[in-house]
Write a protein that holds these residues in place. Structure first.
Motif, PDB file in Angstrom:
ATOM      1  N   GLY A 155       0.840  -1.183   0.000  1.00 39.51           N
ATOM      2  CA  GLY A 155       0.000   0.000   0.000  1.00 39.51           C
ATOM      3  C   GLY A 155       0.879   1.237   0.000  1.00 39.51           C
ATOM      4  N   SER A 156       0.432   2.287  -0.686  1.00 35.73           N
ATOM      5  CA  SER A 156       1.204   3.521  -0.773  1.00 35.73           C
ATOM      6  C   SER A 156       0.274   4.714  -0.560  1.00 35.73           C
ATOM      7  CB  SER A 156       1.885   3.624  -2.143  1.00 35.73           C
ATOM      8  OG  SER A 156       2.538   4.875  -2.294  1.00 35.73           O
ATOM      9  N   GLY A 157       0.630   5.556   0.397  1.00 32.87           N
ATOM     10  CA  GLY A 157      -0.189   6.726   0.681  1.00 32.87           C
ATOM     11  C   GLY A 157       0.569   7.673   1.582  1.00 32.87           C
ATOM     12  N   SER A 158      -0.043   8.038   2.716  1.00 35.42           N
ATOM     13  CA  SER A 158       0.626   8.936   3.656  1.00 35.42           C
ATOM     14  C   SER A 158      -0.017   8.783   5.021  1.00 35.42           C
ATOM     15  CB  SER A 158       0.514  10.391   3.189  1.00 35.42           C
ATOM     16  OG  SER A 158       1.328  11.234   3.961  1.00 35.42           O
ATOM     17  N   ILE A 159       0.810   8.636   6.050  1.00 40.38           N
ATOM     18  CA  ILE A 159       0.278   8.474   7.405  1.00 40.38           C
ATOM     19  C   ILE A 159      -0.446   9.731   7.856  1.00 40.38           C
ATOM     20  CG2 ILE A 159       0.997   8.294   9.825  1.00 40.38           C
ATOM     21  CD1 ILE A 159       0.754   5.616   8.451  1.00 40.38           C
ATOM     22  N   THR A 160       0.017  10.899   7.446  1.00 40.71           N
ATOM     23  CA  THR A 160      -0.746  12.142   7.626  1.00 40.71           C
ATOM     24  C   THR A 160      -0.767  12.858   6.281  1.00 40.71           C
ATOM     25  OG1 THR A 160       1.233  13.329   8.353  1.00 40.71           O
ATOM     26  CG2 THR A 160      -0.181  12.404  10.067  1.00 40.71           C
ATOM     27  N   HIS A 161      -1.884  13.532   5.980  1.00 39.95           N
ATOM     28  CA  HIS A 161      -2.000  14.124   4.641  1.00 39.95           C
ATOM     29  C   HIS A 161      -3.019  15.252   4.652  1.00 39.95           C
ATOM     30  CE1 HIS A 161      -2.820  14.307   0.229  1.00 39.95           C
ATOM     31  NE2 HIS A 161      -1.520  14.060   0.183  1.00 39.95           N
ATOM     32  N   ASN A 162      -2.611  16.400   5.197  1.00 39.79           N
ATOM     33  CA  ASN A 162      -3.415  17.613   5.116  1.00 39.79           C
ATOM     34  C   ASN A 162      -2.580  18.645   4.387  1.00 39.79           C
ATOM     35  OD1 ASN A 162      -4.843  19.978   5.420  1.00 39.79           O
ATOM     36  ND2 ASN A 162      -5.464  19.545   7.530  1.00 39.79           N
ATOM     37  N   LEU A 163      -2.787  18.749   3.076  1.00 39.98           N
ATOM     38  CA  LEU A 163      -1.955  19.639   2.272  1.00 39.98           C
ATOM     39  C   LEU A 163      -2.254  21.106   2.530  1.00 39.98           C
ATOM     40  CD1 LEU A 163      -1.756  17.740  -1.141  1.00 39.98           C
ATOM     41  CD2 LEU A 163      -0.215  17.653   0.823  1.00 39.98           C
ATOM     42  N   ARG A 164      -3.391  21.394   3.164  1.00 40.89           N
ATOM     43  CA  ARG A 164      -3.651  22.790   3.530  1.00 40.89           C
ATOM     44  C   ARG A 164      -2.624  23.273   4.551  1.00 40.89           C
ATOM     45  NH1 ARG A 164      -8.950  20.775   4.663  1.00 40.89           N
ATOM     46  NH2 ARG A 164     -10.244  20.700   2.801  1.00 40.89           N
ATOM     47  N   LEU A 165      -2.177  22.370   5.413  1.00 45.19           N
ATOM     48  CA  LEU A 165      -1.153  22.738   6.396  1.00 45.19           C
ATOM     49  C   LEU A 165       0.192  23.002   5.734  1.00 45.19           C
ATOM     50  CD1 LEU A 165      -1.972  20.132   9.210  1.00 45.19           C
ATOM     51  CD2 LEU A 165      -2.533  22.576   9.186  1.00 45.19           C
ATOM     52  N   VAL A 166       0.396  22.419   4.562  1.00 47.28           N
ATOM     53  CA  VAL A 166       1.664  22.584   3.859  1.00 47.28           C
ATOM     54  C   VAL A 166       1.618  23.773   2.904  1.00 47.28           C
ATOM     55  CG1 VAL A 166       3.352  21.473   2.337  1.00 47.28           C
ATOM     56  CG2 VAL A 166       2.124  20.109   4.042  1.00 47.28           C
ATOM     57  N   PHE A 167       0.540  23.874   2.115  1.00 48.93           N
ATOM     58  CA  PHE A 167       0.486  24.877   1.061  1.00 48.93           C
ATOM     59  C   PHE A 167      -0.586  25.948   1.273  1.00 48.93           C
ATOM     60  CE2 PHE A 167       1.937  20.899  -1.042  1.00 48.93           C
ATOM     61  CZ  PHE A 167       3.202  21.326  -1.397  1.00 48.93           C
ATOM     62  N   GLY A 168      -1.403  25.804   2.308  1.00 47.05           N
ATOM     63  CA  GLY A 168      -2.552  26.692   2.461  1.00 47.05           C
ATOM     64  C   GLY A 168      -2.235  28.104   2.880  1.00 47.05           C
ATOM     65  N   GLN A 169      -1.015  28.340   3.381  1.00 49.85           N
ATOM     66  CA  GLN A 169      -0.643  29.674   3.838  1.00 49.85           C
ATOM     67  C   GLN A 169       0.280  30.390   2.864  1.00 49.85           C
ATOM     68  OE1 GLN A 169      -2.231  30.734   6.582  1.00 49.85           O
ATOM     69  NE2 GLN A 169      -3.158  28.674   6.632  1.00 49.85           N
ATOM     70  N   GLY A 170       0.318  29.929   1.625  1.00 53.07           N
ATOM     71  CA  GLY A 170       1.200  30.533   0.637  1.00 53.07           C
ATOM     72  C   GLY A 170       2.553  29.857   0.646  1.00 53.07           C
ATOM     73  N   GLN A 171       3.498  30.392   1.395  1.00 54.49           N
ATOM     74  CA  GLN A 171       4.824  29.809   1.499  1.00 54.49           C
ATOM     75  C   GLN A 171       4.772  28.580   2.397  1.00 54.49           C
ATOM     76  OE1 GLN A 171       7.407  30.858  -0.199  1.00 54.49           O
ATOM     77  NE2 GLN A 171       8.936  29.460   0.640  1.00 54.49           N
ATOM     78  N   PRO A 172       5.183  27.410   1.910  1.00 57.39           N
ATOM     79  CA  PRO A 172       5.135  26.215   2.755  1.00 57.39           C
ATOM     80  C   PRO A 172       6.153  26.300   3.886  1.00 57.39           C
ATOM     81  CG  PRO A 172       6.244  25.730   0.694  1.00 57.39           C
ATOM     82  CD  PRO A 172       5.687  27.116   0.560  1.00 57.39           C
ATOM     83  N   PRO A 173       5.928  25.541   4.962  1.00 59.27           N
ATOM     84  CA  PRO A 173       6.935  25.477   6.019  1.00 59.27           C
ATOM     85  C   PRO A 173       8.237  24.895   5.479  1.00 59.27           C
ATOM     86  CG  PRO A 173       4.866  24.440   6.691  1.00 59.27           C
ATOM     87  CD  PRO A 173       4.776  24.680   5.229  1.00 59.27           C
TER      88      PRO A 173
END
Length: 289
Positions: free
Chosen positions: A168-186
């Motif tokens: 299986g292939s996916g992600s244990i956590t996957h909220n892309l808003r936390l990564v890209f939702g504020q413009g500049q990613p962390p």
């Protein structure tokens, strides 16, 4: 002579498409995983891959004779579009999977077409860089529950005893808003946010205890479950190899790392051979014993 090793079913977090160019800790783990599987269990006769990026209205096998890398993303380094992974297909395995599905009364289509999404070819480029292991993608239904995905995995369980690596292939956590939702990613190495740490810790503890009732109900019982998976298609592939591993065996976390403070790259092994794999990864010398 075909490999008849009992491979532990696996779940791998594939991360951003950039993992294919920037391996970091997870890419190094995937390389080590391929070497360790070869040393401990031999080369699989085929890989049955269930990815968060291959979805359908009912389970579908992509049973083409040949595969190629599918560039199912945009906005990343153009070099990604030059990477290839031309793996052979697994048509004989497709017929075997269809027979298992018929016995279980589960609907399953098979199409004579190839193509590996980046959730499949990214980890396989590190695990088996020669692209010499046949691959059979199984597109799953994202509207079906964790329990239904687990049942799908239970149907596939005999394959793990016949030299097939169920991945299986996916992600244990996957909220892309936390990564890209504020413009500049962390920053890619930003400290982990508390919600991610608590969710990962809960999942690891329940998995180690083989607490399948809680895990199958994770969206209600796990802390911050909906925040970590606003939609759960990236965690649902975890439950397919879990089902193939069986209800009586704990799941073993075999890798943990993080990117962008909340995108976890954890990997798990399932079934009776999971602990053997975990021990071999910790002690490379044990893989040859």
């Amino acid at each position: 002579m075909p490999n008849t090793s009992h491979f532990p079913p696996l779940f791998i977090s594939h991360g951003s498409p950039m993992t294919a160019l920037e391996p970091r800790e997870a890419g190094a783990f995937m390389q080590d995983l391929g070497r360790t599987l070869d040393a401990k269990f031999g080369r699989p006769r085929a890989i049955l891959a269930i990815s968060a990026h291959s979805l359908a209205r009912q389970p579908v096998l992509l049973a083409g004779a040949k595969h190629h890398a599918v560039y199912d993303f945009g906005g990343f380094d153009p070099k990604l579009n030059t990477l290839r992974y031309d793996a052979p297909g697994a048509t004989e395995l497709a017929a075997q999977v269809q027979a298992l599905a018929a016995q279980a009364g589960l609907p399953l289509l098979s199409l004579p077409q190839g193509g590996l999404d980046h959730g499949i070819w990214t980890p396989l480029r590190y695990m088996y860089p020669a692209a010499d292991v046949p691959v059979l993608p199984l597109a799953f239904v994202p509207s079906q529950s964790p329990a239904q995905q687990f049942t799908l995995g239970e149907m596939l369980a005999p394959l793990a005893e016949q030299g097939v690596l169920i991945m299986g292939s996916g992600s244990i956590t996957h909220n892309l808003r936390l990564v890209f939702g504020q413009g500049q990613p962390p920053a890619i190495d930003a400290p982990e946010i508390q919600a991610s740490a608590e969710f990962r810790a809960w999942l690891q503890a329940r998995a180690a205890a083989a607490d399948w009732p809680a895990l199958l109900d994770y969206r209600r019982q796990a802390p911050h479950a909906v925040a970590m998976h606003p939609t759960d298609e990236h965690l649902l592939p975890w439950f397919v190899p879990a089902g193939a591993g069986g209800r009586n065996s704990p799941a073993v976390r075999i890798h943990e790392s993080l990117t962008f403070g909340s995108l976890a790259m954890d990997a798990y092994a399932f079934g009776p051979a999971a602990l053997q794999l975990a021990q071999a990864l910790q002690d490379p010398g044990a893989a040859t014993l």
